[in-house]
Write a protein that holds these residues in place. Structure first.
Motif, short mmCIF file in Angstrom:
data_model
loop_
_atom_site.label_atom_id
_atom_site.label_comp_id
_atom_site.label_asym_id
_atom_site.label_seq_id
_atom_site.Cartn_x
_atom_site.Cartn_y
_atom_site.Cartn_z
N TRP A 92 0.84 -1.19 0.00
CA TRP A 92 0.00 0.00 0.00
C TRP A 92 0.88 1.25 0.00
CZ3 TRP A 92 -5.37 0.84 0.04
CH2 TRP A 92 -6.13 -0.32 -0.05
N LEU A 93 0.54 2.19 -0.87
CA LEU A 93 1.26 3.45 -0.99
C LEU A 93 0.31 4.60 -0.67
CD1 LEU A 93 3.21 2.81 -4.34
CD2 LEU A 93 4.00 2.37 -2.00
N PHE A 94 0.85 5.66 -0.08
CA PHE A 94 0.06 6.82 0.29
C PHE A 94 0.79 8.10 -0.13
CE2 PHE A 94 -0.92 3.38 3.15
CZ PHE A 94 -2.30 3.41 3.27
N LEU A 192 -7.67 2.70 -4.28
CA LEU A 192 -6.66 1.89 -4.95
C LEU A 192 -5.41 1.79 -4.09
CD1 LEU A 192 -7.22 3.43 -8.47
CD2 LEU A 192 -7.53 1.01 -7.93
N ARG A 193 -4.74 0.67 -4.21
CA ARG A 193 -3.57 0.40 -3.37
C ARG A 193 -2.36 1.24 -3.78
NH1 ARG A 193 -0.35 -3.28 -4.70
NH2 ARG A 193 -1.95 -4.28 -5.99
N THR A 194 -2.16 1.44 -5.07
CA THR A 194 -0.97 2.15 -5.55
C THR A 194 -1.30 3.52 -6.12
OG1 THR A 194 -1.10 1.21 -7.80
CG2 THR A 194 0.09 -0.06 -6.13
N ASP A 195 -2.50 3.99 -5.89
CA ASP A 195 -2.95 5.25 -6.47
C ASP A 195 -3.50 6.15 -5.37
OD1 ASP A 195 -3.88 5.89 -9.71
OD2 ASP A 195 -4.55 7.24 -8.14
N THR A 196 -3.48 7.45 -5.64
CA THR A 196 -4.05 8.41 -4.70
C THR A 196 -5.57 8.29 -4.64
OG1 THR A 196 -2.33 9.89 -5.53
CG2 THR A 196 -3.93 10.84 -4.03
N HIS A 197 -6.18 7.80 -5.71
CA HIS A 197 -7.61 7.94 -5.90
C HIS A 197 -8.41 6.73 -5.44
CE1 HIS A 197 -5.62 10.63 -8.82
NE2 HIS A 197 -6.61 11.45 -8.51
N TRP A 198 -9.72 6.92 -5.47
CA TRP A 198 -10.64 5.85 -5.12
C TRP A 198 -10.84 4.89 -6.27
CZ3 TRP A 198 -14.94 9.88 -3.79
CH2 TRP A 198 -15.22 10.66 -4.90
N THR A 199 -11.39 3.74 -5.98
CA THR A 199 -11.76 2.78 -7.02
C THR A 199 -13.10 3.22 -7.61
OG1 THR A 199 -13.01 1.40 -5.49
CG2 THR A 199 -10.65 0.92 -5.73
N PRO A 200 -13.46 2.74 -8.80
CA PRO A 200 -14.80 3.02 -9.32
C PRO A 200 -15.90 2.57 -8.35
CG PRO A 200 -13.41 2.17 -11.07
CD PRO A 200 -12.62 2.05 -9.80
N GLY A 240 -0.80 2.70 -10.48
CA GLY A 240 -1.23 3.93 -9.84
C GLY A 240 -0.22 5.06 -9.94
N ASP A 241 -0.72 6.28 -9.73
CA ASP A 241 0.13 7.46 -9.85
C ASP A 241 1.25 7.48 -8.80
OD1 ASP A 241 -1.47 7.92 -7.64
OD2 ASP A 241 -2.34 9.79 -8.39
N LEU A 242 1.07 6.77 -7.68
CA LEU A 242 2.10 6.77 -6.64
C LEU A 242 3.29 5.89 -7.00
CD1 LEU A 242 -0.22 6.64 -3.50
CD2 LEU A 242 1.08 8.60 -4.36
N LEU A 243 3.15 5.03 -8.00
CA LEU A 243 4.28 4.20 -8.43
C LEU A 243 5.37 5.03 -9.10
CD1 LEU A 243 2.48 1.00 -9.81
CD2 LEU A 243 3.83 1.20 -7.71
N PRO A 253 11.51 -4.14 -12.24
CA PRO A 253 10.06 -3.93 -12.26
C PRO A 253 9.30 -4.82 -11.28
CG PRO A 253 10.75 -5.20 -14.18
CD PRO A 253 12.01 -4.73 -13.51
N ASP A 254 9.89 -5.94 -10.87
CA ASP A 254 9.18 -6.88 -10.00
C ASP A 254 9.45 -6.65 -8.51
OD1 ASP A 254 8.10 -8.13 -12.24
OD2 ASP A 254 9.81 -9.48 -12.43
N MET A 255 10.30 -5.67 -8.20
CA MET A 255 10.62 -5.43 -6.80
C MET A 255 9.56 -4.60 -6.09
SD MET A 255 14.69 -4.82 -6.38
CE MET A 255 15.86 -6.16 -6.56
N GLY A 256 8.82 -3.81 -6.83
CA GLY A 256 7.85 -2.90 -6.23
C GLY A 256 6.49 -3.54 -6.03
N PRO A 257 5.53 -2.77 -5.53
CA PRO A 257 4.17 -3.29 -5.35
C PRO A 257 3.56 -3.70 -6.69
CG PRO A 257 4.48 -1.19 -4.22
CD PRO A 257 5.68 -1.38 -5.09
N ALA A 258 2.77 -4.74 -6.66
CA ALA A 258 2.07 -5.17 -7.87
C ALA A 258 1.04 -4.13 -8.25
CB ALA A 258 1.40 -6.52 -7.63
#
Length: 387
Positions: A92-94, A192-200, A240-243, A253-258
């Motif tokens: 999870w990213l914030f 979303l786990r890797t994004d600032t925003h909400w899911t649909p 997500g935008d936080l990636l 590429p495989d070290m970070g959050p999916a």
């Protein structure tokens, strides 16, 4: 003696460097000079060296080496990213904007609260009712994913402080945090786990209860909830935008959050028979205006569509991405559309974290300054309200 953490860091660093060495040598394995049989590259004047360097950069970009290397070490060893992201647990990213003030002084919150109140007062003076939809922070709804991270005290109280100040005013400002928390408790991923925003799905829950609050406040209005329908689209991976604050590609590429998984949604008008009719209401002007941020502007979340469906009313969306909530609002209030076709209702989508961020737009700051000057000279006449 090296501590255990330093030993781990050293081992990881050595392993990464060795791996990079193997990758760099592999990029030279298929090298062949670009010169033809009749025109060999001259090693004396540097042509051959430049050709080798160009091939190496294409196969193993040196400029990305340091960026990817330190990003991998910071994330895997220290659980950190670039300034702007807070790395939580379980991928999870914030955004830092939900944890820390965007200015040196907490006074930034007081200034922005006064600005939000000034917008509401301006619309009320014009006889236009306002619904303020405060979007709770992702860090507030998923606080257990923060791990050892903690928001500063000013950010912990921000949501309730915003509502407490605005709700006594002549504005509809429903508390939608419990509805999102209940949806999450029932298994809906609302952010979303890797994004600032909400899911649909989270945007739909938010829109549904926001629409209920609006319909209750304006009970005398017509709300045709059969007018719109929402369809599910493709399900795909969403980075997500936080990636972007974890620059691990292309080397790790495989070290970070999916990436997240996102199912697209789209909302359209329907006719009385229940079939889509894109132009059925084309000649009817919408009397409800949505002003907001990327939570409303980005079509991936389909928040305006969900709001239309649950309200049963069309709306004009003048939201904008990357500008915060104040700039799109002041741009709309300065527009010919607002002056010549004032709406019956303004819905203002406002993520709570922006209260703690300085307003950067000079045009926006100038609007508030001009309004203060006008108030010193007298207010403008009002218009009939929606009620």
């Amino acid at each position: 003696m090296l501590t255990t953490s330093r030993k781990i860091t050293a081992c990881v660093f050595i392993a990464i460097v060795l791996g990079l060495g193997v990758l760099s040598l592999r990029s030279l394995g298929d090298y062949s000079p670009k010169g033809s049989q009749d025109q060999r590259l001259d090693p004396v004047n540097g042509e051959l060296a430049r050709d080798v360097e160009s091939h190496y950069d294409d196969g193993f970009p040196v400029r990305e080496l340091g960026t990817n290397l330190w990003a991998a070490i910071n994330y895997t060893v220290f659980e950190e990213g670039r300034p702007g992201v807070a790395v939580g647990e379980q991928g999870w990213l914030f955004t830092d904007e939900e944890l820390f003030l965007g200015a040196e002084s907490p006074a930034v919150i007081d200034r922005n609260l006064k600005r939000a109140q000034a917008v509401v007062d301006h619309l009320q003076t014009e006889g236009i009712p306002v619904t303020l939809l405060v979007v709770p922070a992702k860090a507030r709804l998923y606080s257990e994913k923060l791990g050892d991270l903690q928001p500063v005290p000013e950010m912990r109280d921000l949501y309730q402080r915003f509502l407490k100040q605005m709700q006594p005013a002549p504005v509809v400002a429903p508390d939608l945090l419990p509805t999102l928390a209940d949806a999450r408790a029932q298994g809906t991923q609302v952010f979303l786990r890797t994004d600032t925003h909400w899911t649909p799905a989270g945007a739909d829950v938010f829109a549904r209860f926001a629409a209920t609050a609006i319909q209750t406040e304006f009970a005398g209005q017509s709300w045709d909830v059969t007018r719109f329908k929402t369809s599910l689209g493709e399900t795909h991976k969403h980075e997500g935008d936080l990636l972007t604050y974890l620059p691990l590609e292309p080397l790790f590429p495989d070290m970070g959050p999916a990436p997240d998984t996102l199912t697209e949604r789209s909302t359209e008008q329907v006719n009385e028979a229940g079939t889509t009719a894109e132009s059925l209401f084309a000649e009817n002007s919408a009397d409800v205006v949505l002003v907001g941020t990327s939570y409303s502007a980005n079509p991936l979340w389909d928040f305006p569509g969900a709001l239309k469906r649950h309200l049963g009313r069309d709306l004009i969306n003048v939201s904008d991405e990357g500008q915060g909530p104040f700039q799109p609002m002041t741009e709309y209030l300065r527009s010919d559309e607002f002056r010549n076709h004032p709406p019956e209702l303004v819905i203002w989508e406002f993520p709570e974290r922006y209260l703690a961020q300085p307003v950067q737009s000079e045009a926006t700051l100038a609007w508030f300054e001009r309004r203060e000057n006008l108030l010193a000279q007298g207010s403008s006449p009002g218009r009939p309200s929606m009620q």
